[in-house]
Motif scaffolding. Structure first.
Motif, short mmCIF file in Angstrom:
data_model
loop_
_atom_site.label_atom_id
_atom_site.label_comp_id
_atom_site.label_asym_id
_atom_site.label_seq_id
_atom_site.Cartn_x
_atom_site.Cartn_y
_atom_site.Cartn_z
N ARG A 96 0.79 -1.15 0.09
CA ARG A 96 0.11 0.05 0.11
C ARG A 96 0.85 1.20 0.11
O ARG A 96 0.54 2.31 -0.90
N ASP A 97 1.79 1.34 1.00
CA ASP A 97 2.81 2.49 0.88
C ASP A 97 3.44 2.51 -0.49
O ASP A 97 3.78 3.95 -0.94
N ASP A 98 3.89 1.28 -1.37
CA ASP A 98 4.61 1.67 -2.32
C ASP A 98 3.47 2.20 -3.32
O ASP A 98 3.89 3.16 -4.54
N VAL A 99 2.34 1.76 -3.65
CA VAL A 99 1.25 2.14 -4.59
C VAL A 99 1.11 3.83 -4.26
O VAL A 99 0.79 4.46 -5.24
N ILE A 100 1.06 4.31 -3.02
CA ILE A 100 0.69 5.65 -2.68
C ILE A 100 1.99 6.41 -3.25
O ILE A 100 1.67 7.43 -3.98
N GLN A 101 3.22 5.90 -3.25
CA GLN A 101 4.33 6.40 -3.76
C GLN A 101 4.27 6.59 -5.36
O GLN A 101 4.58 7.60 -5.75
N GLN A 102 3.74 5.74 -5.89
CA GLN A 102 3.66 5.56 -7.09
C GLN A 102 2.63 6.42 -7.55
O GLN A 102 2.54 7.35 -8.48
N ARG A 103 1.32 6.63 -6.70
CA ARG A 103 0.24 7.82 -7.40
C ARG A 103 0.84 8.98 -7.03
O ARG A 103 0.52 9.97 -7.79
N THR A 104 1.81 9.48 -5.91
CA THR A 104 2.16 10.67 -5.91
C THR A 104 3.00 10.98 -7.09
O THR A 104 3.05 12.17 -7.66
N ALA A 105 4.10 9.96 -7.38
CA ALA A 105 4.81 10.14 -8.53
C ALA A 105 3.91 10.62 -9.83
O ALA A 105 4.33 11.32 -10.68
N LYS A 106 2.84 9.94 -9.99
CA LYS A 106 2.13 9.70 -11.15
C LYS A 106 1.22 11.31 -11.18
O LYS A 106 1.32 11.95 -12.19
N ALA A 107 0.78 11.73 -10.12
CA ALA A 107 0.18 13.10 -9.84
C ALA A 107 1.32 14.24 -10.35
O ALA A 107 1.13 15.01 -11.07
N ASN A 108 2.70 14.00 -9.75
CA ASN A 108 3.32 15.20 -10.20
C ASN A 108 4.08 15.06 -11.63
O ASN A 108 4.20 16.08 -12.13
N GLN A 109 4.08 13.87 -12.15
CA GLN A 109 4.29 13.59 -13.43
C GLN A 109 3.31 14.74 -14.51
O GLN A 109 3.45 15.29 -15.42
N ILE A 110 2.08 14.19 -14.09
CA ILE A 110 0.95 15.05 -14.78
C ILE A 110 0.96 16.59 -14.57
O ILE A 110 0.77 17.27 -15.54
N ARG A 111 1.26 17.07 -13.34
CA ARG A 111 1.29 18.60 -12.93
C ARG A 111 2.66 19.00 -13.77
O ARG A 111 2.43 20.11 -14.37
N GLY A 112 3.65 18.37 -13.79
CA GLY A 112 4.68 18.75 -14.45
C GLY A 112 4.66 18.99 -16.03
O GLY A 112 4.99 19.98 -16.79
N LEU A 113 3.97 17.88 -16.72
CA LEU A 113 3.84 17.77 -18.15
C LEU A 113 2.39 19.03 -18.47
O LEU A 113 2.71 19.55 -19.61
N ALA A 114 1.66 19.16 -17.88
CA ALA A 114 0.64 20.09 -18.06
C ALA A 114 1.07 21.58 -17.79
O ALA A 114 0.86 22.41 -18.50
N ALA A 115 2.17 21.64 -16.90
CA ALA A 115 2.71 23.10 -16.69
C ALA A 115 3.31 23.43 -18.01
O ALA A 115 3.68 24.76 -18.32
N GLU A 116 3.88 22.44 -18.87
CA GLU A 116 4.59 22.77 -20.14
C GLU A 116 3.66 23.65 -20.99
O GLU A 116 4.29 24.31 -21.79
N ALA A 198 -0.06 -1.81 12.10
CA ALA A 198 1.32 -1.62 12.14
C ALA A 198 1.96 -1.90 13.46
O ALA A 198 2.97 -2.33 13.67
N MET A 199 1.47 -1.34 14.50
CA MET A 199 2.14 -1.83 15.92
C MET A 199 1.87 -3.02 16.28
O MET A 199 2.89 -3.69 17.02
N LEU A 219 11.28 2.34 17.90
CA LEU A 219 10.55 3.06 16.75
C LEU A 219 11.37 4.51 16.63
O LEU A 219 10.84 5.13 15.89
N GLY A 220 12.32 4.58 17.62
CA GLY A 220 13.06 5.91 17.26
C GLY A 220 12.45 7.27 17.99
O GLY A 220 12.79 8.32 17.41
N ALA A 243 10.43 3.36 10.45
CA ALA A 243 9.98 4.81 10.18
C ALA A 243 8.64 4.90 9.89
O ALA A 243 7.92 5.81 10.04
N TYR A 244 7.99 3.91 9.25
CA TYR A 244 6.80 3.53 8.97
C TYR A 244 5.86 3.83 10.04
O TYR A 244 4.86 4.52 10.01
N THR A 245 5.89 2.97 11.03
CA THR A 245 5.05 3.07 12.15
C THR A 245 5.40 4.15 12.85
O THR A 245 4.46 4.57 13.47
N ARG A 246 6.46 4.71 12.84
CA ARG A 246 6.91 6.20 13.84
C ARG A 246 5.98 7.12 13.15
O ARG A 246 5.41 8.10 13.74
#
Length: 313
Positions: A96-116, A198-199, A219-220, A243-246
């Protein structure tokens, strides 16, 4: 007889009840469970605690000697062997955490391309979701047919990632509703299904920690220490461990602080007292530390008492 040749070799050379030490790494929990099923005592040593015992050049023999020496230290801290259920739940969280990172990257890619093309959307993922269909339908924004096709494909990718995150989140929520430890942890303030499960992964039965502070330290969430000459010096939190649980604990604490009501109960009074003297980020970490300690006590069989939460230490 086990079909795995590595296990056969161990069973031939080591008697039942013997201690087998391994460095905590990929597949170590699987091998630990397998060896435990044959009656062996397994000790998983963290890699950073093995390294100081490695002598001279690196080789398999030197590494094995270092693991053996580290495992025999009387005050060595070992990694608790995770059950298969804990690893299943951990896999859910990691995917789930990895898919969220992929979604964030996809959203940033869309914003960057549209900004051009001189097109921007307000800050926030929800704002971007609303803006993309409008961009595609607007015939006067100067977008070419080719880029509209590209943008439509990116929009489809973003929707697919949203659906994937939703499916994984529902799966974690279902586990939290069935798992007895997670259900008890859900009673803590600032702890939702994600944080509770997670805990539960990190705690297990809680026996690997002598006290709640040890779990918070893993947990630091406790200060780093740099002391010399009899002078103790405490620094910022160590940020060691998971770091994820923290992150989930700190975000949950921030939500509690944001919505707390002054003088409603002892815990809110404690938060108000801390907020009057310290930065909100410091109070968030302090509350996350407190929540982790209470979670350890609940895992060990204690009953959550809200009126005593402010005194937990």
């Amino acid at each position: 007889m086990c079909r795995n040749p590595g296990v056969i070799t161990v069973r031939e050379r080591v008697g039942p009840g013997a201690v087998i030490a391994m460095e905590a790494c990929a597949s170590s929990h699987h091998w630990s469970r397998l060896l435990q099923s044959y009656g062996y005592e397994v000790r998983l040593v963290p890699g950073q605690f093995v390294k100081p015992f490695v002598k001279s050049n690196k080789s398999d023999r030197v590494d094995a000697e270092a693991i053996a020496e580290a495992a025999m230290r009387p005050r060595m801290r070992f990694v608790a062997v995770k059950s298969q259920r804990q690893q299943d739940l951990q896999a859910l969280h990691r995917v789930r955490d990895d898919v969220i990172q992929q979604r964030t990257a996809k959203a940033n890619q869309i914003r960057g391309l549209a900004a051009e093309y001189g097109i921007t959307a307000p800050v926030g993922l929800n704002q971007l979701r609303k803006a993309i269909p409008e961009w595609l339908e607007d015939g006067d924004n100067g977008l070419s047919d080719l880029f509209r096709q590209i943008l439509a494909g990116l929009h489809h990718d973003l929707i697919s990632l949203d659906e994937r995150v939703e499916v994984l989140t529902r799966s974690i929520q279902q586990v939290a509703e069935r798992d007895p430890v997670s259900k008890r942890l859900l009673g803590l303030r600032g702890v939702g299904p994600l944080c509770a499960t997670a805990m539960a992964i990190e705690l297990g039965d809680g026996q690997q920690f002598r006290r709640g502070r040890d779990f918070a330290a893993s947990l630091g969430l406790v200060p780093r220490q740099h002391s010399t000459g009899g002078k103790a010096r405490l620094l910022g939190i160590s940020k060691r461990g998971d770091a994820y649980t923290r992150k989930l604990l700190v975000h949950g604490a921030r939500a509690v602080i944001r919505h707390h009501k002054v003088d409603e109960d002892p815990l809110n009074q404690w938060i108000s007292h801390q907020m009057a003297r310290k930065h909100p980020n410091v109070v968030s970490v302090a509350l996350a530390n407190k929540t982790a300690r209470i979670a350890w006590a609940i895992t060990r069989g204690a009953t959550y008492q809200p009126e005593l939460a402010a005194k937990a230490a």
